[in-house]
Design a protein around this motif. Structure first.
Motif, PDB file in Angstrom:
ATOM      1  N   VAL A  71       0.838  -1.204   0.000  1.00  0.00           N
ATOM      2  CA  VAL A  71       0.000   0.000   0.000  1.00  0.00           C
ATOM      3  C   VAL A  71       0.872   1.253   0.000  1.00  0.00           C
ATOM      4  CG1 VAL A  71      -1.677   1.335   1.354  1.00  0.00           C
ATOM      5  CG2 VAL A  71      -1.967  -1.130   1.080  1.00  0.00           C
ATOM      6  N   ALA A  72       1.966   1.240   0.752  1.00  0.00           N
ATOM      7  CA  ALA A  72       2.869   2.392   0.774  1.00  0.00           C
ATOM      8  C   ALA A  72       3.426   2.666  -0.618  1.00  0.00           C
ATOM      9  CB  ALA A  72       4.014   2.147   1.765  1.00  0.00           C
ATOM     10  N   GLU A  73       3.816   1.628  -1.340  1.00  0.00           N
ATOM     11  CA  GLU A  73       4.329   1.820  -2.702  1.00  0.00           C
ATOM     12  C   GLU A  73       3.238   2.313  -3.635  1.00  0.00           C
ATOM     13  OE1 GLU A  73       6.818  -0.537  -6.201  1.00  0.00           O
ATOM     14  OE2 GLU A  73       6.726  -1.330  -4.152  1.00  0.00           O
ATOM     15  N   CYS A  74       2.043   1.814  -3.456  1.00  0.00           N
ATOM     16  CA  CYS A  74       0.911   2.250  -4.263  1.00  0.00           C
ATOM     17  C   CYS A  74       0.693   3.759  -4.123  1.00  0.00           C
ATOM     18  CB  CYS A  74      -0.335   1.489  -3.827  1.00  0.00           C
ATOM     19  SG  CYS A  74      -1.796   1.810  -4.814  1.00  0.00           S
ATOM     20  N   CYS A 110     -13.356 -19.981   9.788  1.00  0.00           N
ATOM     21  CA  CYS A 110     -14.703 -20.451  10.131  1.00  0.00           C
ATOM     22  C   CYS A 110     -15.646 -19.282  10.392  1.00  0.00           C
ATOM     23  CB  CYS A 110     -14.654 -21.324  11.385  1.00  0.00           C
ATOM     24  SG  CYS A 110     -13.661 -22.801  11.181  1.00  0.00           S
ATOM     25  N   GLY A 111     -15.124 -18.062  10.359  1.00  0.00           N
ATOM     26  CA  GLY A 111     -15.955 -16.893  10.608  1.00  0.00           C
ATOM     27  C   GLY A 111     -16.706 -16.469   9.357  1.00  0.00           C
ATOM     28  N   ASP A 112     -17.139 -15.215   9.363  1.00  0.00           N
ATOM     29  CA  ASP A 112     -17.902 -14.659   8.241  1.00  0.00           C
ATOM     30  C   ASP A 112     -16.925 -14.269   7.134  1.00  0.00           C
ATOM     31  OD1 ASP A 112     -19.633 -13.491   6.512  1.00  0.00           O
ATOM     32  OD2 ASP A 112     -20.474 -12.046   7.925  1.00  0.00           O
ATOM     33  N   THR A 113     -16.583 -15.230   6.297  1.00  0.00           N
ATOM     34  CA  THR A 113     -15.610 -14.982   5.242  1.00  0.00           C
ATOM     35  C   THR A 113     -16.136 -14.008   4.190  1.00  0.00           C
ATOM     36  OG1 THR A 113     -16.358 -16.914   3.996  1.00  0.00           O
ATOM     37  CG2 THR A 113     -14.561 -17.238   5.576  1.00  0.00           C
ATOM     38  N   GLN A 114     -17.442 -14.046   3.979  1.00  0.00           N
ATOM     39  CA  GLN A 114     -18.017 -13.170   2.959  1.00  0.00           C
ATOM     40  C   GLN A 114     -17.847 -11.707   3.341  1.00  0.00           C
ATOM     41  OE1 GLN A 114     -22.141 -13.914   2.130  1.00  0.00           O
ATOM     42  NE2 GLN A 114     -22.173 -12.664   0.277  1.00  0.00           N
ATOM     43  N   PHE A 115     -18.065 -11.385   4.613  1.00  0.00           N
ATOM     44  CA  PHE A 115     -17.905 -10.008   5.072  1.00  0.00           C
ATOM     45  C   PHE A 115     -16.449  -9.573   4.976  1.00  0.00           C
ATOM     46  CE2 PHE A 115     -16.965  -7.069   8.612  1.00  0.00           C
ATOM     47  CZ  PHE A 115     -17.753  -5.996   8.209  1.00  0.00           C
ATOM     48  N   SER A 116     -15.532 -10.459   5.388  1.00  0.00           N
ATOM     49  CA  SER A 116     -14.112 -10.120   5.326  1.00  0.00           C
ATOM     50  C   SER A 116     -13.661  -9.873   3.893  1.00  0.00           C
ATOM     51  CB  SER A 116     -13.277 -11.254   5.946  1.00  0.00           C
ATOM     52  OG  SER A 116     -13.567 -11.407   7.313  1.00  0.00           O
ATOM     53  N   MET A 117     -14.127 -10.699   2.960  1.00  0.00           N
ATOM     54  CA  MET A 117     -13.765 -10.513   1.561  1.00  0.00           C
ATOM     55  C   MET A 117     -14.322  -9.210   1.019  1.00  0.00           C
ATOM     56  SD  MET A 117     -11.754 -12.888   0.471  1.00  0.00           S
ATOM     57  CE  MET A 117     -11.910 -12.745  -1.301  1.00  0.00           C
ATOM     58  N   LYS A 118     -15.518  -8.846   1.441  1.00  0.00           N
ATOM     59  CA  LYS A 118     -16.110  -7.586   0.993  1.00  0.00           C
ATOM     60  C   LYS A 118     -15.303  -6.392   1.512  1.00  0.00           C
ATOM     61  CE  LYS A 118     -20.919  -9.110   0.441  1.00  0.00           C
ATOM     62  NZ  LYS A 118     -22.310  -9.008   0.968  1.00  0.00           N
ATOM     63  N   VAL A 119     -14.853  -6.475   2.766  1.00  0.00           N
ATOM     64  CA  VAL A 119     -14.067  -5.381   3.336  1.00  0.00           C
ATOM     65  C   VAL A 119     -12.734  -5.248   2.589  1.00  0.00           C
ATOM     66  CG1 VAL A 119     -12.815  -4.592   5.382  1.00  0.00           C
ATOM     67  CG2 VAL A 119     -15.126  -5.517   5.618  1.00  0.00           C
ATOM     68  N   ILE A 120     -12.074  -6.378   2.327  1.00  0.00           N
ATOM     69  CA  ILE A 120     -10.797  -6.331   1.606  1.00  0.00           C
ATOM     70  C   ILE A 120     -11.003  -5.834   0.179  1.00  0.00           C
ATOM     71  CG2 ILE A 120      -8.987  -7.799   0.608  1.00  0.00           C
ATOM     72  CD1 ILE A 120      -8.889  -9.333   3.148  1.00  0.00           C
ATOM     73  N   PHE A 121     -12.093  -6.243  -0.444  1.00  0.00           N
ATOM     74  CA  PHE A 121     -12.397  -5.769  -1.794  1.00  0.00           C
ATOM     75  C   PHE A 121     -12.633  -4.262  -1.787  1.00  0.00           C
ATOM     76  CE2 PHE A 121     -15.413  -4.802  -5.213  1.00  0.00           C
ATOM     77  CZ  PHE A 121     -14.734  -5.328  -6.310  1.00  0.00           C
ATOM     78  N   ALA A 122     -13.407  -3.780  -0.795  1.00  0.00           N
ATOM     79  CA  ALA A 122     -13.665  -2.338  -0.690  1.00  0.00           C
ATOM     80  C   ALA A 122     -12.384  -1.575  -0.398  1.00  0.00           C
ATOM     81  CB  ALA A 122     -14.703  -2.079   0.405  1.00  0.00           C
ATOM     82  N   ASP A 123     -11.549  -2.145   0.457  1.00  0.00           N
ATOM     83  CA  ASP A 123     -10.267  -1.504   0.761  1.00  0.00           C
ATOM     84  C   ASP A 123      -9.385  -1.435  -0.482  1.00  0.00           C
ATOM     85  OD1 ASP A 123      -8.244  -0.683   3.037  1.00  0.00           O
ATOM     86  OD2 ASP A 123      -7.183  -2.119   1.779  1.00  0.00           O
ATOM     87  N   ALA A 124      -9.393  -2.498  -1.276  1.00  0.00           N
ATOM     88  CA  ALA A 124      -8.597  -2.504  -2.503  1.00  0.00           C
ATOM     89  C   ALA A 124      -9.078  -1.430  -3.473  1.00  0.00           C
ATOM     90  CB  ALA A 124      -8.670  -3.881  -3.170  1.00  0.00           C
ATOM     91  N   VAL A 128     -10.452   1.437  -2.649  1.00  0.00           N
ATOM     92  CA  VAL A 128      -9.997   2.739  -2.141  1.00  0.00           C
ATOM     93  C   VAL A 128      -8.489   2.896  -2.324  1.00  0.00           C
ATOM     94  CG1 VAL A 128      -9.780   4.184  -0.078  1.00  0.00           C
ATOM     95  CG2 VAL A 128     -11.886   2.892  -0.476  1.00  0.00           C
ATOM     96  N   VAL A 129      -7.733   1.871  -1.929  1.00  0.00           N
ATOM     97  CA  VAL A 129      -6.270   1.955  -1.940  1.00  0.00           C
ATOM     98  C   VAL A 129      -5.714   2.009  -3.362  1.00  0.00           C
ATOM     99  CG1 VAL A 129      -4.173   0.651  -1.406  1.00  0.00           C
ATOM    100  CG2 VAL A 129      -5.953   0.903   0.312  1.00  0.00           C
ATOM    101  N   LEU A 130      -6.347   1.294  -4.280  1.00  0.00           N
ATOM    102  CA  LEU A 130      -5.837   1.238  -5.647  1.00  0.00           C
ATOM    103  C   LEU A 130      -6.432   2.322  -6.547  1.00  0.00           C
ATOM    104  CD1 LEU A 130      -5.823  -2.637  -6.210  1.00  0.00           C
ATOM    105  CD2 LEU A 130      -3.853  -1.152  -5.814  1.00  0.00           C
ATOM    106  N   LEU A 131      -7.726   2.531  -6.431  1.00  0.00           N
ATOM    107  CA  LEU A 131      -8.366   3.470  -7.356  1.00  0.00           C
ATOM    108  C   LEU A 131      -8.127   4.927  -6.973  1.00  0.00           C
ATOM    109  CD1 LEU A 131     -11.742   1.731  -8.272  1.00  0.00           C
ATOM    110  CD2 LEU A 131      -9.501   1.589  -9.375  1.00  0.00           C
TER     111      LEU A 131
END
Length: 318
Positions: free
Chosen positions: A111-114, A191-205, A207-210
């Motif tokens: 992220v720092a390089e980005c 075993c947790g809520d993987t769908q929510f975690s993936m959505k957060v990482i996708f949203a973060d990506a 913001v961080v990339l775009l």
């Protein structure tokens, strides 16, 4: 490490990497990746040395370039040495803490390089479109603050993404189908809520990339207009060459990152993930110094002077 019958949770992971390949193929991979890693380390270290010691490269552009090379060194060191070790030993187990630390460093440095690449685009915009105010706008203090900002947001972002990846229990298969701990793959083992975690990482990506991409595009639109409006005698070729080098690095870095972290969960398969992971963990850091050096006469001259001083020092010592 884990016991499914007793409902135990995962305490360590196994990096599958290239263990399914034949021994001869693994030996070939080891030799190839060792050469690429050595080249990337040597070339980026040389850029760090010359940008921080050569007085002729005392400008914001080379100040940022030195830090990009430093980030590349940090980035490949967090993943490639471990992969090389796993290509020659049978034990591919990594502890929970090691996996968490590795992922944090990958996120933080990436992220720092980005962000830093976006600041470099802004630097080129000021230099080309506002040359008379360049020294005042891009002062040394401002450059240090921009680099510090990139590191700060990278490390803070790493904490968020690490938490989203590891906050839930891991009680499924502990085999990671890659050569390092990559978030989208590790999350699928939770075993947790993987769908929510993936959505957060996708949203973060996004913001961080775009967001940096928007700054890059906004910076380069007036840059291109200014370059095309010049006559060749006013340095159009040199200016275009410098900008083309930066844009090439941006395309390499952002494309591989987007393909890895902005894909839907269903598309994360070992055969698809490994090539993308290899591309942004070793190919891009190796290509960056080559791209900047071959298209920049000042960089090539500084490298020749640095290598010349080294050869002279060795001759004197002998």
């Amino acid at each position: 490490m884990m016991d499914f019958r007793n409902g135990s949770t995962v305490t360590a992971f196994i990096l599958v990497g290239f263990e399914q390949s034949s021994p001869s193929t693994q030996a070939l991979f080891f030799a190839l990746f060792l050469v690429l890693y050595s080249l990337a380390m040597a070339m980026n270290s040389l850029i760090i040395f010359i940008t921080w010691t050569d007085p002729r490269l005392n400008s914001p552009m080379y100040f940022f370039l030195g830090h990009v090379s430093f980030l590349d060194v940090c980035f490949i060191t967090t993943t490639i040495p471990q992969m090389l070790i796993h290509l020659v030993v049978k034990n591919h187990t990594v502890s929970f803490a090691s996996c968490l630390t590795q992922m944090y460093l990958v996120f933080g440095v990436g992220v720092a390089e980005c962000i830093l690449l976006a600041f470099m685009a802004y630097d080129r915009y000021v230099a080309i479109c506002h040359p008379l105010s360049y020294a005042q706008i891009m002062s040394q203090q401002v450059c240090v603050r921009l680099v510090g900002t990139a590191w700060f947001f990278g490390l803070i972002n790493g904490i968020l993404l690490d938490y989203m990846t590891f906050h839930g229990p891991f009680c499924r298969d502990n085999h990671i189908e890659n050569f390092f701990c990559e978030a989208p793959i590790v999350i699928t083992l939770s075993c947790g809520d993987t769908q929510f975690s993936m959505k957060v990482i996708f949203a973060d990506a996004i913001v961080v990339l775009l967001s940096p991409m928007v700054l890059i595009v906004v910076s380069y639109v007036p840059i291109l207009a200014s370059i095309l409006g010049r006559t060749p005698s006013l340095g159009r070729g040199k200016t275009f060459s410098t900008c083309a080098s930066h844009l090439t690095v941006v395309v390499f870095f952002y494309t591989s990152a987007m393909l890895s972290y902005m894909n839907p969960r269903s598309t994360h398969e070992p055969d698809k993930d490994k090539p993308f992971s290899l591309f942004y963990t070793i190919i891009t850091p190796m290509c960056n110094p080559i791209i900047y050096s071959f298209r920049n006469k000042e960089m090539k001259g500084a490298m020749v002077r640095a290598l010349g001083r080294t050869s002279l020092a060795q001759a004197v010592s002998v």
